[in-house]
Design a protein around this motif. Structure first.
Motif, PDB file in Angstrom:
ATOM      1  N   SER A 115       0.746  -1.203  -0.083  1.00 31.40           N
ATOM      2  CA  SER A 115      -0.035   0.113   0.040  1.00 31.40           C
ATOM      3  C   SER A 115       0.759   1.254   0.195  1.00 31.40           C
ATOM      4  O   SER A 115       0.379   2.370  -0.483  1.00 31.40           O
ATOM      5  N   CYS A 116       1.807   1.225   0.619  1.00 33.98           N
ATOM      6  CA  CYS A 116       2.818   2.255   0.489  1.00 33.98           C
ATOM      7  C   CYS A 116       3.294   2.676  -0.716  1.00 33.98           C
ATOM      8  O   CYS A 116       3.269   3.881  -1.129  1.00 33.98           O
ATOM      9  N   TYR A 117       3.813   1.839  -1.599  1.00 34.02           N
ATOM     10  CA  TYR A 117       4.080   1.917  -2.995  1.00 34.02           C
ATOM     11  C   TYR A 117       2.798   2.397  -3.792  1.00 34.02           C
ATOM     12  O   TYR A 117       3.256   3.096  -4.721  1.00 34.02           O
ATOM     13  N   VAL A 118       1.745   1.809  -3.604  1.00 36.69           N
ATOM     14  CA  VAL A 118       0.604   2.187  -4.354  1.00 36.69           C
ATOM     15  C   VAL A 118       0.356   3.662  -4.340  1.00 36.69           C
ATOM     16  O   VAL A 118      -0.044   4.351  -5.279  1.00 36.69           O
ATOM     17  N   LEU A 119       0.474   4.330  -3.044  1.00 42.17           N
ATOM     18  CA  LEU A 119       0.145   5.576  -2.997  1.00 42.17           C
ATOM     19  C   LEU A 119       0.918   6.615  -3.721  1.00 42.17           C
ATOM     20  O   LEU A 119       0.854   7.473  -4.162  1.00 42.17           O
ATOM     21  N   MET A 120       2.147   6.116  -4.278  1.00 41.92           N
ATOM     22  CA  MET A 120       3.202   6.888  -4.792  1.00 41.92           C
ATOM     23  C   MET A 120       3.073   6.586  -6.269  1.00 41.92           C
ATOM     24  O   MET A 120       3.411   7.523  -7.056  1.00 41.92           O
ATOM     25  N   THR A 121       2.346   5.635  -6.775  1.00 41.69           N
ATOM     26  CA  THR A 121       2.662   5.000  -8.158  1.00 41.69           C
ATOM     27  C   THR A 121       2.114   6.045  -9.222  1.00 41.69           C
ATOM     28  O   THR A 121       3.143   6.489 -10.044  1.00 41.69           O
ATOM     29  N   ASP A 122       0.874   6.631  -9.045  1.00 39.77           N
ATOM     30  CA  ASP A 122       0.187   7.325 -10.183  1.00 39.77           C
ATOM     31  C   ASP A 122       1.095   8.834 -10.213  1.00 39.77           C
ATOM     32  O   ASP A 122       1.087   9.210 -11.127  1.00 39.77           O
ATOM     33  N   PRO A 123       1.219   9.391  -8.953  1.00 41.02           N
ATOM     34  CA  PRO A 123       1.780  10.795  -9.200  1.00 41.02           C
ATOM     35  C   PRO A 123       3.223  10.496  -9.643  1.00 41.02           C
ATOM     36  O   PRO A 123       3.777  11.935  -9.978  1.00 41.02           O
TER      37      PRO A 123
END
Length: 652
Positions: free
Chosen positions: A50-58
């Protein structure tokens, strides 16, 4: 299912806790649930993801990350700006920022908020606190996951830093019952931010294995090479004019009265960046990273070089030896430019029609002219390239250009005798576009109104997809797949979004050492630059400028090499989201981003009309604004400033 529900509850509670608690962990009544989650490896891994997912799109999305569309590289009209806004949940943040529409009320591309990057930072901190309690994991695996998240936390800090400058650092989460004064932490000075990021990366690098020693399931998490590359990039930014001795920030202080920028220029920061880049390159080479070269499947040397260039920026199946760091894209990564950039054909063109293609984001003339000549020089610097006739029609007769330019046919001079990266990245009128598995499927780009690629309306129509510049973007797409079959062939393909690649480190090395040394030399400046140029199929920088340029001594000076290296950045990483940040850290954005965007008269039905009577390009988009020094840093949302009690960026 029970664990998923619990996890969803925690996510919701973290994301939607009150604004005043945006640096908190979670409400008190969820602490026991967090402890339960960190009993088992499976739930702990879900937390890490989940930590990585929050960064992915931006970071990776061509829509959400403003770096892809926020400069002068691409042109798009009102149709493109309106389409996502009215039909989807996204907006073209970069287009609006490039138009000067950034605002403090609801900033575009806002990652400084409780439910995005600061949420991910809180997640990381919780992970560090709780991972020791997982009973079914060996200690070495726990150490690896912690190192991966330390590198990620450093990346989150860096992404915040290059947008906002000085940021709020969160070494550990704040208890929910703390006083408001403790919750309202100040922004830290930029040097403190840099040193904190570097320390996290140094700690991670002691544990992280090289990329090829990682299990394939962990390829999209940080490795030794990616952490070293990020460290070098952070230090390069710290040494650059935006952050190093910038007089615009003389009076920029946090609420404690601390100076947030050291406005005295520190030359040694370049050395620190250069040495970090050297270390990162060596680690990458030791780990088997190398520039993509050696394609032999095509019929000419030029076509093989073009294929190497094409393959350097895509990662099907996460396979790319040049890629240092890849993440799993959640949205539209560089590869997914195709929906917006591949040509919009008529539905009656049965061999090529694809309903997914809009063709309404196109390269600007500025970028078309940015690419070098065949001698590896700017088009106005090459004494053997006919700069004065670039807007006139000419012909190509050399078989070296077979299947790239139709031989002995009328082609605009601007499209002749250009470097391989031009032909690999830009589809230009009256040139071939490789659109299938063999040369028989090549298309000649015919861009005049009414032709196969051209618009079919007599006006610029805001309700209809149109290519405004008369050029199409190849970069990030596959030339061996036909346009008609593109969606079905590509959409379900596992594709890594490349965040760092080796060519970037070579350019970082050349830039950092050139700025540190009194005069450029071969080992530190020319050689890394030439590594990139060799793959691009152009002469080395010394030979090119000595033998073909109008100013042969330019390559011998720091100032001259600064311009050369910056143009190499602009070309090698065109349309990959680097120019947006580079123009800001170089403090040149105000000069570059306040000019109109140019293209050809796409309503013209003949060469004479299309090419504006051969008098040069026409303005195709004029709503451009970059206010200096305000726009060099993003605004923090005004409500966030009031709630968090932190100072706003200058000018906002």
């Amino acid at each position: 299912m029970k664990h998923l529900i619990i996890y969803s509850t925690i996510v919701t509670s973290i994301f939607f806790s009150s604004c005043s608690n945006y640096l908190d962990i979670v409400p008190e009544n969820d602490i026991e649930t967090i402890e339960t989650i960190f009993e088992k490896r499976e739930q702990a891994e879900l937390w890490l993801k989940s930590c990585y997912v929050l960064m992915t799109d931006p970071v990776s999305s061509v829509i959400v990350n403003p770096a892809f569309t926020g400069t002068d590289e691409v042109v798009a009209g009102e149709y493109t700006r309106q389409l996502l806004t009215t039909q989807h949940r996204w907006q073209w943040y970069g287009l609006f920022i490039g138009d000067g529409l950034q605002m403090v009320q609801e900033p575009y591309a806002n990652i400084w908020k409780k439910d995005l990057f600061y949420a991910a930072i809180r997640y990381c901190n919780i992970f560090f606190e709780k991972i020791g309690g997982v009973y079914n994991m060996p200690d070495n695996e726990k150490a690896l996951w912690v190192a991966e998240l330390k590198a990620l936390k450093a990346q989150l800090y860096f992404e915040l830093m290059r947008r906002y400058g000085p940021i709020i650092l969160v070494p550990e989460n704040i208890e929910v019952n703390s006083d408001i004064e403790i919750m309202q932490q100040p922004r830290s000075p930029i040097d403190t931010c840099v040193n904190t990021i570097v320390r996290l990366l140094d700690e991670a690098m002691k544990v992280l294995p090289p990329f090829m020693q990682k299990d394939q399931s962990r390829w999209t998490y940080h490795s030794l090479e990616s952490a070293a590359t990020l460290k070098a990039q952070v230090l390069l930014y710290a040494a650059s004019p935006l952050f190093n001795g910038n007089p615009a920030y003389t009076n920029f202080k946090n609420k404690k009265g601390e100076q947030l920028f050291n406005t005295t220029y520190d030359h040694e920061k370049w050395k620190r960046a250069a040495e970090a880049t050297d270390e990162a390159i060596q680690l990458c080479l030791d780990g088997g990273r190398q520039l993509v070269t050696g394609n032999m499947s095509k019929s000419t040397e030029l076509l093989n070089t073009m294929m190497d260039i094409e393959n350097s920026v895509v990662a099907p199946g996460y396979a790319n030896n040049e890629a240092i760091y890849m993440i799993r894209p959640q949205g539209q990564s560089l590869h997914f430019w195709y929906s917006w950039t591949l040509p919009y054909f008529k539905s009656t063109d049965y061999a090529n029609y694809n309903a997914s293609m809009k063709g309404c984001i196109s390269p600007s003339i500025k970028m078309v002219e940015m690419y070098y000549t065949e001698h590896g020089l700017p088009i106005d610097a090459d004494k053997e390239w006919d700069y004065s006739s670039r807007y006139q029609m000419g012909k190509e007769s050399s078989p070296l250009y077979r299947d790239v330019i139709p031989l002995n046919s009328d082609v605009l001079g601007l499209h002749l005798r250009r470097e391989p990266r031009f032909y690999a990245s830009i589809a230009a009128d009256r040139c071939y576009w490789q659109r299938g598995k063999d040369a028989a499927q090549n298309l000649i780009v015919k861009a005049y109104r009414g032709e196969q690629f051209g618009t079919h309306t007599p006006i610029i129509n805001n309700s209809y997809p149109q290519n405004l510049s008369g050029y199409w973007l190849k970069k990030g797409s596959y030339s061996n797949v036909s346009t008609r079959d593109y969606s079905s062939a590509i959409d379900n393909r596992e594709e890594g979004a490349i965040i760092f690649r080796l060519a970037e480190l070579y350019l970082m090395k050349a830039e950092a050492w050139n700025e540190y040394l009194e005069t450029p030399d071969a080992e530190h400046v020319y050689n890394p630059l030439n590594a990139v140029r060799e793959r691009a199929g152009i002469p080395d920088v010394e030979s090119a400028w000595t033998n073909y340029s109008k100013t042969p001594d330019k390559v011998k000076t720091k100032t001259g090499m600064r311009e050369i290296i910056r143009q190499e950045w602009n070309i090698e990483f065109a349309f990959e989201g680097r120019r947006f940040w580079n123009l800001r850290r170089w403090l040149t954005a105000a000069d570059e981003l306040n000019t109109d965007l140019y293209g050809w008269n796409i309503l013209g039905e003949t060469a004479h009309q299309f090419y504006n009577n051969f008098d040069g390009p026409v303005v195709v988009w004029s709503k451009r604004e970059f206010v200096a020094p305000r726009d060099y840093l993003f605004p923090i949302r005004s409500e966030e400033v009031m709630v968090a009690g932190c100072v706003q960026n200058p000018g906002w």
